[in-house]
Scaffold this motif. Structure first.
Motif, PDB file in Angstrom:
ATOM      1  N   LEU A  73       9.823  -8.588  -5.658  1.00  0.00           N
ATOM      2  CA  LEU A  73       9.967  -7.252  -6.248  1.00  0.00           C
ATOM      3  C   LEU A  73      11.427  -6.844  -6.247  1.00  0.00           C
ATOM      4  O   LEU A  73      12.171  -7.185  -5.329  1.00  0.00           O
ATOM      5  CB  LEU A  73       9.186  -6.217  -5.438  1.00  0.00           C
ATOM      6  N   MET A  74      11.810  -6.105  -7.278  1.00  0.00           N
ATOM      7  CA  MET A  74      13.155  -5.538  -7.304  1.00  0.00           C
ATOM      8  C   MET A  74      13.158  -4.324  -8.214  1.00  0.00           C
ATOM      9  O   MET A  74      12.273  -4.171  -9.062  1.00  0.00           O
ATOM     10  CB  MET A  74      14.189  -6.574  -7.757  1.00  0.00           C
ATOM     11  N   SER A  75      14.151  -3.475  -8.045  1.00  0.00           N
ATOM     12  CA  SER A  75      14.267  -2.294  -8.898  1.00  0.00           C
ATOM     13  C   SER A  75      14.667  -2.729 -10.308  1.00  0.00           C
ATOM     14  O   SER A  75      15.208  -3.822 -10.511  1.00  0.00           O
ATOM     15  CB  SER A  75      15.305  -1.326  -8.339  1.00  0.00           C
ATOM     16  N   LEU A  76      14.406  -1.875 -11.261  1.00  0.00           N
ATOM     17  CA  LEU A  76      14.766  -2.164 -12.644  1.00  0.00           C
ATOM     18  C   LEU A  76      16.275  -2.336 -12.785  1.00  0.00           C
ATOM     19  O   LEU A  76      16.747  -3.220 -13.504  1.00  0.00           O
ATOM     20  CB  LEU A  76      14.260  -1.050 -13.556  1.00  0.00           C
ATOM     21  N   GLU A  77      17.047  -1.517 -12.080  1.00  0.00           N
ATOM     22  CA  GLU A  77      18.505  -1.611 -12.140  1.00  0.00           C
ATOM     23  C   GLU A  77      18.989  -2.964 -11.631  1.00  0.00           C
ATOM     24  O   GLU A  77      19.861  -3.590 -12.230  1.00  0.00           O
ATOM     25  CB  GLU A  77      19.164  -0.482 -11.325  1.00  0.00           C
ATOM     26  N   THR A  78      18.416  -3.429 -10.531  1.00  0.00           N
ATOM     27  CA  THR A  78      18.790  -4.733  -9.980  1.00  0.00           C
ATOM     28  C   THR A  78      18.416  -5.847 -10.942  1.00  0.00           C
ATOM     29  O   THR A  78      19.180  -6.789 -11.148  1.00  0.00           O
ATOM     30  CB  THR A  78      18.113  -4.952  -8.612  1.00  0.00           C
ATOM     31  N   TYR A  79      17.254  -5.726 -11.554  1.00  0.00           N
ATOM     32  CA  TYR A  79      16.802  -6.721 -12.533  1.00  0.00           C
ATOM     33  C   TYR A  79      17.761  -6.790 -13.713  1.00  0.00           C
ATOM     34  O   TYR A  79      18.166  -7.875 -14.138  1.00  0.00           O
ATOM     35  CB  TYR A  79      15.387  -6.368 -12.994  1.00  0.00           C
ATOM     36  N   GLU A  80      18.148  -5.625 -14.236  1.00  0.00           N
ATOM     37  CA  GLU A  80      19.064  -5.592 -15.374  1.00  0.00           C
ATOM     38  C   GLU A  80      20.431  -6.159 -15.012  1.00  0.00           C
ATOM     39  O   GLU A  80      21.051  -6.866 -15.818  1.00  0.00           O
ATOM     40  CB  GLU A  80      19.182  -4.176 -15.916  1.00  0.00           C
ATOM     41  N   LYS A  81      20.912  -5.875 -13.802  1.00  0.00           N
ATOM     42  CA  LYS A  81      22.183  -6.445 -13.348  1.00  0.00           C
ATOM     43  C   LYS A  81      22.075  -7.963 -13.256  1.00  0.00           C
ATOM     44  O   LYS A  81      23.010  -8.685 -13.617  1.00  0.00           O
ATOM     45  CB  LYS A  81      22.590  -5.871 -11.991  1.00  0.00           C
ATOM     46  N   SER A  82      20.947  -8.446 -12.771  1.00  0.00           N
ATOM     47  CA  SER A  82      20.730  -9.894 -12.662  1.00  0.00           C
ATOM     48  C   SER A  82      20.740 -10.543 -14.038  1.00  0.00           C
ATOM     49  O   SER A  82      21.333 -11.614 -14.224  1.00  0.00           O
ATOM     50  CB  SER A  82      19.405 -10.199 -11.962  1.00  0.00           C
ATOM     51  N   LEU A  83      20.086  -9.903 -15.009  1.00  0.00           N
ATOM     52  CA  LEU A  83      20.083 -10.429 -16.375  1.00  0.00           C
ATOM     53  C   LEU A  83      21.488 -10.421 -16.972  1.00  0.00           C
ATOM     54  O   LEU A  83      21.880 -11.361 -17.658  1.00  0.00           O
ATOM     55  CB  LEU A  83      19.140  -9.619 -17.260  1.00  0.00           C
ATOM     56  N   ALA A  84      22.234  -9.358 -16.704  1.00  0.00           N
ATOM     57  CA  ALA A  84      23.598  -9.263 -17.227  1.00  0.00           C
ATOM     58  C   ALA A  84      24.473 -10.364 -16.628  1.00  0.00           C
ATOM     59  O   ALA A  84      25.265 -10.986 -17.348  1.00  0.00           O
ATOM     60  CB  ALA A  84      24.185  -7.888 -16.932  1.00  0.00           C
ATOM     61  N   LYS A  85      24.324 -10.619 -15.340  1.00  0.00           N
ATOM     62  CA  LYS A  85      25.093 -11.693 -14.699  1.00  0.00           C
ATOM     63  C   LYS A  85      24.717 -13.045 -15.283  1.00  0.00           C
ATOM     64  O   LYS A  85      25.586 -13.874 -15.553  1.00  0.00           O
ATOM     65  CB  LYS A  85      24.848 -11.708 -13.189  1.00  0.00           C
ATOM     66  N   LEU A  86      23.432 -13.270 -15.473  1.00  0.00           N
ATOM     67  CA  LEU A  86      22.974 -14.528 -16.050  1.00  0.00           C
ATOM     68  C   LEU A  86      23.552 -14.713 -17.443  1.00  0.00           C
ATOM     69  O   LEU A  86      24.044 -15.796 -17.786  1.00  0.00           O
ATOM     70  CB  LEU A  86      21.445 -14.565 -16.087  1.00  0.00           C
ATOM     71  N   ASP A  87      23.540 -13.661 -18.245  1.00  0.00           N
ATOM     72  CA  ASP A  87      24.099 -13.727 -19.591  1.00  0.00           C
ATOM     73  C   ASP A  87      25.595 -14.035 -19.536  1.00  0.00           C
ATOM     74  O   ASP A  87      26.098 -14.860 -20.301  1.00  0.00           O
ATOM     75  CB  ASP A  87      23.853 -12.404 -20.323  1.00  0.00           C
TER      76      ASP A  87
ATOM     77  N   ARG B 245       0.830  -1.210   0.000  1.00  0.00           N
ATOM     78  CA  ARG B 245       0.000   0.000   0.000  1.00  0.00           C
ATOM     79  C   ARG B 245       0.860   1.253   0.000  1.00  0.00           C
ATOM     80  O   ARG B 245       0.496   2.277  -0.556  1.00  0.00           O
ATOM     81  CB  ARG B 245      -0.922   0.012   1.224  1.00  0.00           C
ATOM     82  N   ASN B 246       2.019   1.165   0.665  1.00  0.00           N
ATOM     83  CA  ASN B 246       2.933   2.306   0.731  1.00  0.00           C
ATOM     84  C   ASN B 246       3.965   2.156  -0.388  1.00  0.00           C
ATOM     85  O   ASN B 246       5.092   1.716  -0.166  1.00  0.00           O
ATOM     86  CB  ASN B 246       3.606   2.366   2.106  1.00  0.00           C
ATOM     87  N   THR B 247       3.568   2.548  -1.592  1.00  0.00           N
ATOM     88  CA  THR B 247       4.401   2.317  -2.767  1.00  0.00           C
ATOM     89  C   THR B 247       5.736   3.051  -2.718  1.00  0.00           C
ATOM     90  O   THR B 247       6.758   2.515  -3.165  1.00  0.00           O
ATOM     91  CB  THR B 247       3.645   2.715  -4.052  1.00  0.00           C
ATOM     92  N   MET B 248       5.748   4.256  -2.188  1.00  0.00           N
ATOM     93  CA  MET B 248       7.003   5.017  -2.136  1.00  0.00           C
ATOM     94  C   MET B 248       8.019   4.325  -1.226  1.00  0.00           C
ATOM     95  O   MET B 248       9.194   4.233  -1.572  1.00  0.00           O
ATOM     96  CB  MET B 248       6.745   6.449  -1.644  1.00  0.00           C
ATOM     97  N   GLU B 249       7.575   3.828  -0.099  1.00  0.00           N
ATOM     98  CA  GLU B 249       8.480   3.146   0.827  1.00  0.00           C
ATOM     99  C   GLU B 249       9.052   1.879   0.185  1.00  0.00           C
ATOM    100  O   GLU B 249      10.261   1.626   0.265  1.00  0.00           O
ATOM    101  CB  GLU B 249       7.746   2.777   2.118  1.00  0.00           C
ATOM    102  N   ILE B 250       8.197   1.112  -0.466  1.00  0.00           N
ATOM    103  CA  ILE B 250       8.651  -0.124  -1.118  1.00  0.00           C
ATOM    104  C   ILE B 250       9.617   0.207  -2.259  1.00  0.00           C
ATOM    105  O   ILE B 250      10.649  -0.445  -2.418  1.00  0.00           O
ATOM    106  CB  ILE B 250       7.451  -0.948  -1.634  1.00  0.00           C
ATOM    107  N   SER B 251       9.311   1.226  -3.049  1.00  0.00           N
ATOM    108  CA  SER B 251      10.185   1.628  -4.146  1.00  0.00           C
ATOM    109  C   SER B 251      11.559   2.040  -3.617  1.00  0.00           C
ATOM    110  O   SER B 251      12.594   1.612  -4.143  1.00  0.00           O
ATOM    111  CB  SER B 251       9.559   2.775  -4.926  1.00  0.00           C
ATOM    112  N   GLU B 252      11.570   2.876  -2.592  1.00  0.00           N
ATOM    113  CA  GLU B 252      12.843   3.310  -1.996  1.00  0.00           C
ATOM    114  C   GLU B 252      13.620   2.121  -1.450  1.00  0.00           C
ATOM    115  O   GLU B 252      14.843   2.046  -1.596  1.00  0.00           O
ATOM    116  CB  GLU B 252      12.582   4.341  -0.905  1.00  0.00           C
ATOM    117  N   LEU B 253      12.923   1.188  -0.827  1.00  0.00           N
ATOM    118  CA  LEU B 253      13.572   0.006  -0.268  1.00  0.00           C
ATOM    119  C   LEU B 253      14.189  -0.847  -1.380  1.00  0.00           C
ATOM    120  O   LEU B 253      15.314  -1.337  -1.233  1.00  0.00           O
ATOM    121  CB  LEU B 253      12.557  -0.807   0.544  1.00  0.00           C
ATOM    122  N   CYS B 254      13.465  -1.003  -2.483  1.00  0.00           N
ATOM    123  CA  CYS B 254      13.999  -1.763  -3.624  1.00  0.00           C
ATOM    124  C   CYS B 254      15.306  -1.157  -4.127  1.00  0.00           C
ATOM    125  O   CYS B 254      16.272  -1.865  -4.396  1.00  0.00           O
ATOM    126  CB  CYS B 254      12.989  -1.785  -4.768  1.00  0.00           C
TER     127      CYS B 254
END
Length: 87
Positions: free
Chosen positions: A39-53, A11-20
């Protein structure tokens, strides 16, 4: 240690976004005490994809190393380049 939050915290989207963005790792969301989402930030997701690649490419390179017939001698490579480009 993983961050685990109940679904009501969404419900508290800003807090969750900041935490991500702050944690730079996935946040696990539970529903009725059971795992429901991640849930994860877009940057973390992209880093995860880069590591997987990268890991996939390393595994492929290691596989090629184990099959020596896939190697070419440097002289063969240069001959093919000369034939192709005429130099």
């Amino acid at each position: 240690m993983p961050e685990i939050r109940p679904i009501k915290d969404l419900r508290n989207t800003m807090e969750i976004s900041e935490l991500c963005h702050q944690l730079e790792e996935p946040i696990f969301i539970t529903k009725n005490g059971y795992g429901d989402m991640v849930l994860m930030s877009l940057e973390t997701y992209e880093k995860s994809l880069a590591k997987l690649d990268l890991y996939e490419k390393l595994a492929q390179a290691e596989k090629q190393l184990n099959h020596e017939e896939s190697f070419l001698e440097a002289e063969q490579v240069f001959e093919k380049l000369k034939e192709k480009y005429g130099k």
